[in-house]
Design an enzyme around this catalytic site. Structure first.
Site, PDB file in Angstrom:
ATOM      1  N   GLU A 150       0.812  -1.227   0.000  1.00 41.92           N
ATOM      2  CA  GLU A 150       0.000   0.000   0.000  1.00 41.92           C
ATOM      3  C   GLU A 150       0.846   1.279   0.000  1.00 41.92           C
ATOM      4  OE1 GLU A 150      -2.810  -0.357   3.243  1.00 41.92           O
ATOM      5  OE2 GLU A 150      -4.052  -1.752   2.097  1.00 41.92           O
ATOM      6  N   CYS A 155       6.709  12.791   1.407  1.00 41.77           N
ATOM      7  CA  CYS A 155       7.794  13.231   2.281  1.00 41.77           C
ATOM      8  C   CYS A 155       8.264  14.606   1.808  1.00 41.77           C
ATOM      9  CB  CYS A 155       8.938  12.220   2.231  1.00 41.77           C
ATOM     10  SG  CYS A 155      10.379  12.681   3.225  1.00 41.77           S
ATOM     11  N   CYS A 160      14.325  14.836  -0.490  1.00 40.07           N
ATOM     12  CA  CYS A 160      13.208  14.948  -1.443  1.00 40.07           C
ATOM     13  C   CYS A 160      13.261  16.302  -2.153  1.00 40.07           C
ATOM     14  CB  CYS A 160      11.873  14.749  -0.729  1.00 40.07           C
ATOM     15  SG  CYS A 160      11.597  13.008  -0.295  1.00 40.07           S
ATOM     16  N   GLU A 307      -6.781  -7.783  -0.933  1.00 44.57           N
ATOM     17  CA  GLU A 307      -7.250  -7.754   0.463  1.00 44.57           C
ATOM     18  C   GLU A 307      -8.713  -7.341   0.500  1.00 44.57           C
ATOM     19  OE1 GLU A 307      -5.111  -5.243   3.162  1.00 44.57           O
ATOM     20  OE2 GLU A 307      -3.151  -5.818   2.393  1.00 44.57           O
ATOM     21  N   TRP A 315     -10.126   0.219  11.244  1.00 43.95           N
ATOM     22  CA  TRP A 315      -9.638   1.588  11.153  1.00 43.95           C
ATOM     23  C   TRP A 315     -10.711   2.579  10.737  1.00 43.95           C
ATOM     24  CZ3 TRP A 315     -10.554   2.673   6.132  1.00 43.95           C
ATOM     25  CH2 TRP A 315     -10.571   1.594   5.238  1.00 43.95           C
ATOM     26  N   GLU A 355      -4.322  -3.933  14.708  1.00 35.95           N
ATOM     27  CA  GLU A 355      -5.175  -4.739  13.834  1.00 35.95           C
ATOM     28  C   GLU A 355      -5.802  -5.935  14.539  1.00 35.95           C
ATOM     29  OE1 GLU A 355      -2.597  -5.159  10.438  1.00 35.95           O
ATOM     30  OE2 GLU A 355      -3.454  -3.381   9.478  1.00 35.95           O
TER      31      GLU A 355
HETATM   32 ZN   LIG Z   1      12.155  12.578   1.857  1.00 31.82          ZN
END
Ligand SMILES: [Zn+2]
Length: 676
Positions: A150, A155, A160, A307, A315, A355
């Site tokens: 997933e 970021c 980055c 899934e 959740w 979970e």
């Molecule tokens: Zn980063």
């Protein structure tokens, strides 16, 4: 076929034996057999277990697990475990930790927590993927690779930022071009050095997640982050392929997940897989649309339902149980729309952490005498009975709805004209109307070839990418019916307005000009008043959200607004263009309009519903080798009767011959195989 080693609809799911003592394993084996399970997804979050320190790898536990599963006739969907990095890595190399939207450097915790541009993360993820591939390349149990898990989240760290500047250099070449593309003279944002560009988050251009001062940079950061995470996936993909060129590779997607451009991702997946977690109150047409989108990512190729929960999630705010029969019904819904697997999260419910309240095939009680297990085992038996019949069958839809992630980003990053515009909801309105008429639909991207369709609908096509308007023109010219709506054709791929009047590049094919766009308050309504009856369309309908104030430039005006100062201006137009026609819906009309409008369109093209089904009964079709598989899915809590026409067929789950009126029990499913 995903893998010829298992020529049936795969049945199984996520399995975490490493969270358990060895004495439960024999019990797992016994119960998997009872449930008809033949595939287990393993090693999803075991990086820390397999690599306890920088130089140490311990795969013995995995050897034992795979061997045991194989002995029990269970194939393996083998994950690479990079969805969460080990704590030692975060401690030793803090650069693997992300910086969040607020600009805070994260500490170790959670999952999906690695900076996608960290060279350290990329190095270690490449290494472990390679080691796994080398070790298990010849294992007979290996069916497919499952990279990470997933993928998601962004970021905003310095690594980055540097990688973003490189990405921009590649995209624009020069700062001049970038300044122009982002219109940086606005608010004095001109850049003179690449290093002046910083990621757009709450510390710079953005707030509230999708509010921004500069659409250009925010849009490009989303593209860049989607590409960065995709690059991490590709690094592992290449490593796996070096050792196992013939084993398929996937990563589990999440439907309409907003942050990644899955059309771009799908090109690098051998098979699309996705995790389906509707809530009890999610419209079942929305789930159907999501399955159709996942099928559309790879041009109609069957996908994996990687899934789903057998009973409940943990959740969501309110984690209702799937009612008796619903797990089976929703599993077949996935199959009806192109899934060649039915898989669960999770096979055994964990004892601790977040979970432990997520449903599982084996519940905490530990035995098979539960409602959930009985339902799972019954479905396992049925899927066994279906064999390979349905594998690789396709959709034969003549109607397509266009969906584009970049268009979604741009629409929702747009400051104005309304905060209420939700692209996915507008797409769903069109889908839902067709769905309720029993029409087979393909969800397609902007790169998909249009020539195989009779009708193409592109709701809120705000961003028109280079060449797309010409593609639409050719489609209509050749006889196709194209539909688009308000707030379309406004900007190019950089979110810069196409000058000379809305809907910009689409103006010619639509034969209209939109002069202004009015945003309505949430409770405000206008009306779409038909000038005369047009098939099912007649009388007055309600509309809201946005109203484009348009003028015809050759299009026929079929309906006008009923009130306000623009009363009498066109609300619905159709333009004959070449052999086809292009429709413009200038506002967001009510469900009654949508239903009448779609009924008109399909009638005009001679497209027939798959069956005559009452409300709450879903119909879908897969075709293969001249055979049709008609799925009838009763979402109602009571019996329903569907008319499938006089063509005789065999109902695959009962083996009985059927035709004409078919009765479905509450939550019932029938699959009718017919010739032609
Ligand atoms: Zn980063």
């Amino acid at each position: 076929m995903i893998n010829e080693k298992l020529p049936k609809i795969w049945y199984g799911g996520d399995y975490n034996p490493e969270q358990w003592e060895a004495d439960t394993w024999a019990e797992d084996d016994r119960m998997f057999k009872l449930a008809g399970i033949d595939v287990a997804t393993i090693n999803v979050f075991s990086w820390a277990l397999s690599q306890p320190s920088e130089d140490e790898y311990r795969f013995e536990w995995l050897d034992e697990t795979i061997d045991r599963l194989h002995r029990n006739g269970i194939g393996v969907c083998l994950a690479t475990s990079t969805g969460a990095h080990p704590a030692w890595m975060a401690k030793k190399y803090p650069e693997v930790l992300r910086v969040d939207y607020q600009g805070r450097k994260r500490k170790f915790g959670g999952r999906h927590n690695s900076c996608p541009n960290s060279p350290v993360f990329r190095h270690f993820s490449r290494l472990i993927a390679g080691k796994l591939a080398e070790r298990y390349k010849d294992h007979p149990a290996l069916l497919i690779w499952h990279v990470s898990n997933e993928y998601g989240g962004y970021c905003y760290c310095d690594n980055c930022a540097a990688a973003f500047r490189e990405w921009l250099r590649k995209r624009y070449g020069t700062l001049d071009k970038l300044n122009k593309a982002w219109n940086t003279r606005f608010w004095g944002h001109t850049f003179y050095d690449w290093d002046e560009i910083v990621p757009p988050n709450a510390l710079s251009e953005e707030w509230d997640g999708n509010r921004t001062n500069f659409q250009g940079i925010s849009l490009d950061y989303r593209r860049f982050m989607s590409d960065s995470l995709l690059e991490c996936y590709k690094i592992e993909y290449d490593e796996l392929k070096k050792h196992t060129p013939n084993v398929p590779v996937t990563t589990n997607l999440m439907g309409f997940y907003p942050e990644l451009d899955y059309f771009k991702w799908a090109k690098h997946l051998d098979v699309v897989s996705w995790d389906n977690y509707p809530s009890l109150d999610t419209p079942f047409s929305f789930t159907a649309m999501t399955h159709d989108l996942m099928r559309g990512l790879k041009d109609g190729q069957p996908f994996m339902l990687m899934e789903q929960t057998p009973s409940q999630q943990n959740w969501q705010p309110y984690n209702s149980l799937k009612r008796p029969g619903v797990m089976r019904l929703w599993s077949y819904q996935a199959v009806a729309r192109g899934a060649d697997t039915v898989m669960f999260f999770q096979l055994r419910r964990s004892v601790g952490a977040c979970e432990k309240y997520h449903g599982a095939v084996i519940e905490h009680v530990g035995h098979e005498h539960t409602r959930v297990f009985r339902e799972v085992a019954e479905l396992g038996r049925e899927l066994g009975q279906l064999g390979d019949r349905l594998l690789d069958s396709r959709s034969a839809a003549k109607v397509a709805i266009v969906y584009d992630w970049e268009n979604r980003w741009a629409t929702e990053l747009s400051s104005g004209p309304t905060v209420a515009l939700k692209y996915v909801d507008e797409v769903h309105k069109y889908y839902d109307a067709l769905f309720k008429l029993g029409v087979q639909i393909d969800m397609i991207g902007v790169e998909t070839d249009l020539s195989r369709y009779d009708i193409v609908i592109a709701p809120v096509l705000y961003m028109v990418k280079p060449g797309y308007a010409q593609k639409v023109e050719s489609f209509v010219e050749a006889g196709g019916t194209f539909v688009t709506t308000f707030f379309s054709g406004i900007v190019n791929e950089n979110d810069i307005v196409t000058l000379g009047g809305y809907p910009g590049e689409l103006r010619k094919v639509l034969g209209i000009w939109a002069e202004e766009i009015d945003a309505l308050f949430p409770d405000a309504r206008n009306q779409v008043v038909m000038k005369e009856t047009k098939g099912a369309l007649n009388g007055t309908y309600e509309c809201g959200l946005l109203c484009d104030l348009i003028h015809s430039e050759g299009a026929e005006v079929l309906a006008e607004y009923g009130s306000d100062f623009y009363k009498g201006m066109p609300a619905l137009t159709v333009n004959r263009y070449g052999k086809g026609e292009a429709w413009y819906v200038a506002t967001s009309p009510d469900a009654r309009f949508m239903s009448d409008f779609m009924a008109n369109l399909i009638e005009g093209k001679g497209i027939r519903p798959l069956a005559q089904a009452p409300a709450g009964v879903e119909v879908a079709e897969r075709v293969k080798n001249g055979k049709s598989f008609l799925f009838l899915l009763n979402h109602n809590a009571e019996e329903a009767v569907v008319d499938i026409g006089e063509r005789r067929g065999v109902e695959l789950l009962s083996g009985l011959e059927v035709s004409g009126a078919v009765t479905l029990p509450a939550k019932g499913v029938k699959i009718v195989e017919r010739e032609g």
